[in-house]
Scaffold this motif. Structure first.
Motif, mmCIF file in Angstrom:
data_model
loop_
_atom_site.group_PDB
_atom_site.id
_atom_site.type_symbol
_atom_site.label_atom_id
_atom_site.label_comp_id
_atom_site.label_asym_id
_atom_site.label_seq_id
_atom_site.Cartn_x
_atom_site.Cartn_y
_atom_site.Cartn_z
ATOM 1 N N ASP A 1 -13.611 5.364 48.278
ATOM 2 C CA ASP A 1 -14.703 5.140 49.214
ATOM 3 C C ASP A 1 -15.553 6.404 49.254
ATOM 4 N N VAL A 2 -16.856 6.241 48.997
ATOM 5 C CA VAL A 2 -17.773 7.378 48.893
ATOM 6 C C VAL A 2 -18.912 7.182 49.884
ATOM 7 N N VAL A 3 -19.254 8.252 50.605
ATOM 8 C CA VAL A 3 -20.385 8.200 51.528
ATOM 9 C C VAL A 3 -21.664 8.513 50.750
ATOM 10 N N ASN A 4 -22.618 7.591 50.810
ATOM 11 C CA ASN A 4 -23.909 7.783 50.150
ATOM 12 C C ASN A 4 -24.672 8.864 50.914
ATOM 13 N N PRO A 5 -25.046 9.975 50.240
ATOM 14 C CA PRO A 5 -25.706 11.077 50.948
ATOM 15 C C PRO A 5 -27.096 10.714 51.482
ATOM 16 N N ILE A 6 -27.718 9.704 50.932
ATOM 17 C CA ILE A 6 -29.061 9.311 51.363
ATOM 18 C C ILE A 6 -29.001 8.355 52.551
ATOM 19 N N THR A 7 -28.169 7.319 52.447
ATOM 20 C CA THR A 7 -28.117 6.295 53.496
ATOM 21 C C THR A 7 -27.050 6.568 54.549
ATOM 22 N N GLY A 8 -26.040 7.359 54.195
ATOM 23 C CA GLY A 8 -24.926 7.595 55.102
ATOM 24 C C GLY A 8 -23.918 6.462 55.120
ATOM 25 N N ASN A 9 -24.157 5.416 54.328
ATOM 26 C CA ASN A 9 -23.250 4.269 54.260
ATOM 27 C C ASN A 9 -22.058 4.583 53.360
ATOM 28 N N THR A 10 -20.920 4.014 53.689
ATOM 29 C CA THR A 10 -19.737 4.145 52.841
ATOM 30 C C THR A 10 -19.770 3.059 51.779
ATOM 31 N N GLU A 11 -19.635 3.468 50.531
ATOM 32 C CA GLU A 11 -19.643 2.537 49.401
ATOM 33 C C GLU A 11 -18.249 2.476 48.794
ATOM 34 N N THR A 12 -17.779 1.275 48.512
ATOM 35 C CA THR A 12 -16.479 1.092 47.868
ATOM 36 C C THR A 12 -16.677 1.280 46.364
ATOM 37 N N SER A 13 -16.532 2.509 45.919
ATOM 38 C CA SER A 13 -16.858 2.859 44.535
ATOM 39 C C SER A 13 -15.651 2.749 43.617
ATOM 40 N N LEU A 14 -15.816 1.952 42.586
ATOM 41 C CA LEU A 14 -14.846 1.879 41.505
ATOM 42 C C LEU A 14 -15.448 2.676 40.355
ATOM 43 N N PHE A 15 -14.749 3.720 39.936
ATOM 44 C CA PHE A 15 -15.227 4.542 38.829
ATOM 45 C C PHE A 15 -14.546 4.048 37.552
ATOM 46 N N ILE A 16 -15.367 3.679 36.566
ATOM 47 C CA ILE A 16 -14.886 3.097 35.307
ATOM 48 C C ILE A 16 -15.190 4.082 34.187
ATOM 49 N N SER A 17 -14.159 4.592 33.530
ATOM 50 C CA SER A 17 -14.414 5.504 32.411
ATOM 51 C C SER A 17 -14.604 4.694 31.137
ATOM 52 N N HIS A 18 -15.554 5.140 30.344
ATOM 53 C CA HIS A 18 -15.854 4.513 29.055
ATOM 54 C C HIS A 18 -15.552 5.528 27.960
ATOM 55 N N ASP A 19 -14.835 5.095 26.947
ATOM 56 C CA ASP A 19 -14.352 6.018 25.921
ATOM 57 C C ASP A 19 -15.324 6.261 24.778
ATOM 58 N N GLY A 20 -16.474 5.623 24.785
ATOM 59 C CA GLY A 20 -17.429 5.815 23.693
ATOM 60 C C GLY A 20 -17.066 5.053 22.438
ATOM 61 N N LYS A 21 -16.257 4.024 22.570
ATOM 62 C CA LYS A 21 -15.834 3.226 21.422
ATOM 63 C C LYS A 21 -17.045 2.527 20.803
ATOM 64 N N GLY A 22 -17.104 2.530 19.485
ATOM 65 C CA GLY A 22 -18.200 1.860 18.785
ATOM 66 C C GLY A 22 -19.517 2.569 19.041
ATOM 67 N N THR A 23 -20.524 1.830 19.456
ATOM 68 C CA THR A 23 -21.839 2.414 19.700
ATOM 69 C C THR A 23 -22.027 2.856 21.150
ATOM 70 N N ASP A 24 -21.034 2.648 22.018
ATOM 71 C CA ASP A 24 -21.124 3.058 23.419
ATOM 72 C C ASP A 24 -21.068 4.574 23.542
ATOM 73 N N ARG A 25 -21.757 5.103 24.551
ATOM 74 C CA ARG A 25 -21.641 6.525 24.879
ATOM 75 C C ARG A 25 -20.468 6.709 25.828
ATOM 76 N N PRO A 26 -19.741 7.803 25.700
ATOM 77 C CA PRO A 26 -18.689 8.067 26.685
ATOM 78 C C PRO A 26 -19.305 8.454 28.020
ATOM 79 N N GLY A 27 -18.640 8.077 29.088
ATOM 80 C CA GLY A 27 -19.137 8.415 30.413
ATOM 81 C C GLY A 27 -18.433 7.608 31.477
ATOM 82 N N VAL A 28 -19.039 7.562 32.659
ATOM 83 C CA VAL A 28 -18.435 6.885 33.801
ATOM 84 C C VAL A 28 -19.486 6.017 34.482
#
Length: 188
Positions: A132-159
């Protein structure tokens, strides 16, 4: 995955008695290649979800028995599952072909494929973290799911930061990486 001195699969360790329990290690496990575990207590039982290279094994810890494994035929993007977590009352699965969630209250899967349709940074999902992350702009709590991407194939690695409640992408976090992890010279 096993070595010359150990077996592939899983074994149960009884913490009270300090011993391993016997048997039924691979009978309900869809693959010997185990990628992750999740234990969920609820609805009168304890279920251990086991992410494998060929589906999700489900061990009923209350009954000490295997339940039917889940695969792509049940709603996963592919049977190869990299990670499994519980977040926001749902069970989430990372696979090389995208993200999926299981909603226990509805006994149903949702596969987020193709990934580009949902705004994910890449298709291949590697690891998951819910926070759960508080949005610094709105102050609302967001239920954040962080998904890591491995850069497989033509994808860029990142989150990809994904709002698990309303199922929208909050942000993409791209890594500006070196083209190789091998550094042979540095200059100024």
């Amino acid at each position: 995955q096993g070595t010359g001195t150990s077996s592939a699969g899983i074994q149960i360790f009884n913490t009270t008695q300090g011993v391993y329990t016997a048997g039924r290690l691979l009978a309900g496990l869809p693959s010997n290649n185990v990628n992750g575990f999740l234990t969920v207590n609820g609805q009168g039982s304890e279920i251990v979800y086991i992410a494998t290279a060929n589906g999700v094994g489900r061990w009923n810890g209350t009954d000490n028995s295997w339940e039917t494994a889940w695969t792509a035929l049940d709603g996963l993007p592919t049977s190869y599952v990299e990670d499994v977590i519980q977040y926001n009352n749902d069970i989430w699965f990372a696979t090389p072909n995208g993200l999926a969630t299981y909603e226990p209250s509805f006994d149903s899967f949702t596969a987020f494929t193709p990934a580009s349709m949902y705004g994910f940074m890449g298709t291949s999902a590697w690891e998951l973290v819910g926070k759960d992350v508080v949005n610094p702009i709105t102050g609302n709590t967001e239920t954040s799911l962080f998904i890591s991407h491995d850069g497989k194939g033509t994808d860029r690695p990142g989150v990809t930061q994904f709002n698990a409640a309303n199922q929208t992408v909050i942000a993409q976090h791209q890594f500006d990486q070196l083209p190789s992890n091998t550094i042979t010279a540095v200059t100024s």
